[in-house]
Write a protein that holds these residues in place. Structure first.
Motif, PDB file in Angstrom:
ATOM      1  N   TYR A  75       0.836  -1.205   0.000  1.00 29.90           N
ATOM      2  CA  TYR A  75       0.000   0.000   0.000  1.00 29.90           C
ATOM      3  C   TYR A  75       0.872   1.256   0.000  1.00 29.90           C
ATOM      4  CZ  TYR A  75      -3.840   3.164   1.027  1.00 29.90           C
ATOM      5  OH  TYR A  75      -4.759   4.190   0.963  1.00 29.90           O
ATOM      6  N   SER A  76       1.952   1.220   0.812  1.00 33.03           N
ATOM      7  CA  SER A  76       2.858   2.387   0.869  1.00 33.03           C
ATOM      8  C   SER A  76       3.439   2.690  -0.496  1.00 33.03           C
ATOM      9  CB  SER A  76       4.029   2.129   1.820  1.00 33.03           C
ATOM     10  OG  SER A  76       3.558   1.902   3.092  1.00 33.03           O
ATOM     11  N   LYS A  77       3.775   1.624  -1.233  1.00 32.80           N
ATOM     12  CA  LYS A  77       4.412   1.818  -2.544  1.00 32.80           C
ATOM     13  C   LYS A  77       3.395   2.096  -3.652  1.00 32.80           C
ATOM     14  CE  LYS A  77       8.371  -1.219  -1.710  1.00 32.80           C
ATOM     15  NZ  LYS A  77       8.691  -2.657  -1.804  1.00 32.80           N
ATOM     16  N   GLY A  78       2.133   2.085  -3.334  1.00 33.85           N
ATOM     17  CA  GLY A  78       1.099   2.351  -4.346  1.00 33.85           C
ATOM     18  C   GLY A  78       0.792   1.137  -5.201  1.00 33.85           C
ATOM     19  N   GLU A  79       1.207  -0.070  -4.738  1.00 38.48           N
ATOM     20  CA  GLU A  79       0.981  -1.275  -5.551  1.00 38.48           C
ATOM     21  C   GLU A  79      -0.372  -1.945  -5.254  1.00 38.48           C
ATOM     22  OE1 GLU A  79       5.767  -2.150  -5.667  1.00 38.48           O
ATOM     23  OE2 GLU A  79       4.476  -3.514  -4.542  1.00 38.48           O
TER      24      GLU A  79
ATOM     25  N   PRO B 204      -4.382  -1.132  -4.434  1.00 39.00           N
ATOM     26  CA  PRO B 204      -5.306  -0.002  -4.539  1.00 39.00           C
ATOM     27  C   PRO B 204      -6.093   0.259  -3.250  1.00 39.00           C
ATOM     28  CG  PRO B 204      -6.180  -1.915  -5.688  1.00 39.00           C
ATOM     29  CD  PRO B 204      -4.807  -2.306  -5.217  1.00 39.00           C
ATOM     30  N   ASP B 205      -6.580   1.509  -3.149  1.00 36.10           N
ATOM     31  CA  ASP B 205      -7.376   1.921  -1.984  1.00 36.10           C
ATOM     32  C   ASP B 205      -8.549   0.971  -1.719  1.00 36.10           C
ATOM     33  OD1 ASP B 205      -5.845   4.146  -1.522  1.00 36.10           O
ATOM     34  OD2 ASP B 205      -7.291   5.599  -2.296  1.00 36.10           O
TER      35      ASP B 205
ATOM     36  N   SER C 280       8.022   1.543   7.465  1.00 39.30           N
ATOM     37  CA  SER C 280       7.641   2.056   6.133  1.00 39.30           C
ATOM     38  C   SER C 280       8.392   3.348   5.805  1.00 39.30           C
ATOM     39  CB  SER C 280       6.127   2.296   6.064  1.00 39.30           C
ATOM     40  OG  SER C 280       5.766   3.419   6.851  1.00 39.30           O
TER      41      SER C 280
ATOM     42  N   LYS D 206      -1.147   7.503   4.611  1.00 42.56           N
ATOM     43  CA  LYS D 206      -2.111   6.951   3.648  1.00 42.56           C
ATOM     44  C   LYS D 206      -3.235   6.191   4.357  1.00 42.56           C
ATOM     45  CE  LYS D 206      -1.010   5.481  -0.442  1.00 42.56           C
ATOM     46  NZ  LYS D 206      -0.451   4.706  -1.563  1.00 42.56           N
TER      47      LYS D 206
END
Ligand code: URA
Length: 433
Positions: A28-32, A34-35, A65, A163
């Motif tokens: 999630y931290s890396k944007g891999e 999705p929300d 993180s 996030k």
């Protein structure tokens, strides 16, 4: 590993392992991830809850993180203090110099206010010239020299929390003990202190409104801290009505200064002495509560604590003359009285409602981007248990934008309950974990 399987496992009430928790926090931290998948997992966590072991894994993954600060160049045992948030909570501004004046190093990273709760950084910025931006080296030097420094938490600390918190805020998953505990403790652990004192608020102005939940949250956070080899103490304190009398940035700093002059409100002074004593014990400056408290009381009565405050303000670029001249603070062009609509005892002042009223008057932010009016706020003239006649002053509202008056005033009036019988006194300190 698939996020789908992790969501399904939690949804069905099973415990997640370390690898699964690391996978979702990192992804999630890396944007891999999705929300929408993390939202589903958060709701599963909210409903099914997390075990203590899962909460420890989550805290650890969140802490890692981002950057983990090294404070080892600062001499002595560094004690951090964290409040879970409230209204009129100006504790750090009095407590940091007070504890530092007794020779315990205070290296503190603080936050800004959001919603109905105020933030220490905004309050400190009411002091003309005061800066909370500081390189690590200056921060370390200031604590070694003056025993105290307070700065803003950098973006590099626990980015996962930024996030996750924003997502929790919009998915009705904030008030879960494991999620709050991991959010707070990951930031405290990443900030590098050796020992942690947690001021866990309970009541209408707190995240945890119920006493049992507040104890459970304190216990969870204390266990995490101690489990990570940082000596941690949690104190459960009242946030059913605002702390002290002042709510709003300049007004709260002035009340904190008055407290270091020995002229502070009874509840706020007591809270500072109580928390301060435990900080001195955690810093191994004292080995018992009575002696530690005496040291703090003497520091106030001798003027040592006030001198330390001036030194702290000067070191961070602020004008220390504010301590003797309150006219130097940003002020308010309008001061309006709130009158009691009836005769009787004040049985309740809803802290959250007072916080929202102060925010409406300009003292807080509607959104993260809003500008705050440092001079705006409220001074309560009566507190719970006091008797008022009809038409007597309940509070003064301070504001610069008069168009905000009506809605701020209505909200503030709605915070009060006035009854014929005297209410039972609430405790200030509910317990220690
Ligand atoms: N404060 C935090 O930092 N995180 C939470 O989840 C709640 C309060």
């Amino acid at each position: 590993m698939r996020m789908y399987d992790i969501i399904k496992k939690k949804r069905d009430g099973h415990e997640l392992n370390k690898e699964e928790i690391n996978f979702f926090v990192e992804g999630y931290s890396k944007g891999e991830i999705p929300d929408y998948q993390v939202s589903a997992l958060l709701m599963a966590i909210f409903i099914r809850k997390m075990s203590k072991q899962e909460t420890v894994y989550l805290t650890d993954a969140m802490m890692r993180s981002g950057e983990v600060i090294d404070l080892s160049k600062i001499d002595g045992i560094k004690v951090d203090k964290h409040s879970t948030g409230g209204v009129g909570d100006k504790t750090t501004i009095a407590l940091a110099p007070l504890v530092a004046s007794c020779n315990a190093p205070v290296a503190k990273m603080s936050g800004r206010g959001l919603g109905h709760t105020g933030g220490t950084l905004d309050k400190l910025e009411a002091i003309p010239g005061f800066s909370i931006e500081m390189e690590q080296e200056k921060f370390t030097n200031n604590v070694n020299k003056d025993k105290v420094a307070v700065c803003g938490q950098t973006a590099s600390i626990v980015p996962a929390d930024k996030k996750l918190y924003a997502l929790r805020d919009v998915t009705a998953t904030v008030d879960n003990i494991s999620l709050i505990a991991s959010s707070i403790m990951s930031k405290k652990l990443a900030s590098g202190a050796d020992a942690i004192l947690l001021d866990v608020k309970t009541g209408s102005g707190a995240f945890m409104k119920d006493l049992e939940d507040s104890f459970a949250l304190a216990k969870e956070m204390v266990d995490i801290g101690n489990g990570m080899e940082r000596e941690t103490i949690g104190i459960i304190t009242d946030m059913d009505q605002p702390l002290g009398y002042a709510v709003g940035n300049s007004l709260e700093v002035i009340e904190a200064i008055d407290t270091l002059k020995g002229q502070g409100p009874k509840d706020f002074t007591e809270l500072c002495l109580n928390l301060g004593a435990y900080m001195l014990i955690l810093a191994k400056v004292s080995d018992n509560y009575e002696d530690a408290r005496k040291m703090l009381e003497e520091s106030i009565s001798s003027g040592k604590a006030l001198e330390k405050l001036k030194q702290f303000i000067t070191a961070q670029g602020g004008n220390p003359e504010v301590v003797d001249n309150y006219d130097l603070f940003p002020g308010a062009s309008h001061i309006v009285e709130l009158k009691s609509p009836k005769r009787g005892y004040i049985s309740k002042i809803e802290a959250e409602e007072v916080g929202i009223s102060a925010l409406i008057l300009g003292a807080g932010r509607e959104t993260k981007e809003s500008e705050i009016d440092l001079g705006a706020g409220i001074i309560l003239r009566r507190k719970v248990g006091d008797f008022v006649e009809e038409g007597e002053t309940l509070a003064h509202m301070y504001l610069n934008d008069i168009s905000k008056l009506e809605s701020g005033q209505n909200r503030l009036l709605g915070a009060y309950t006035i009854e014929d019988t005297k209410p039972q006194e609430r405790k200030l300190i509910y317990g220690i974990v």
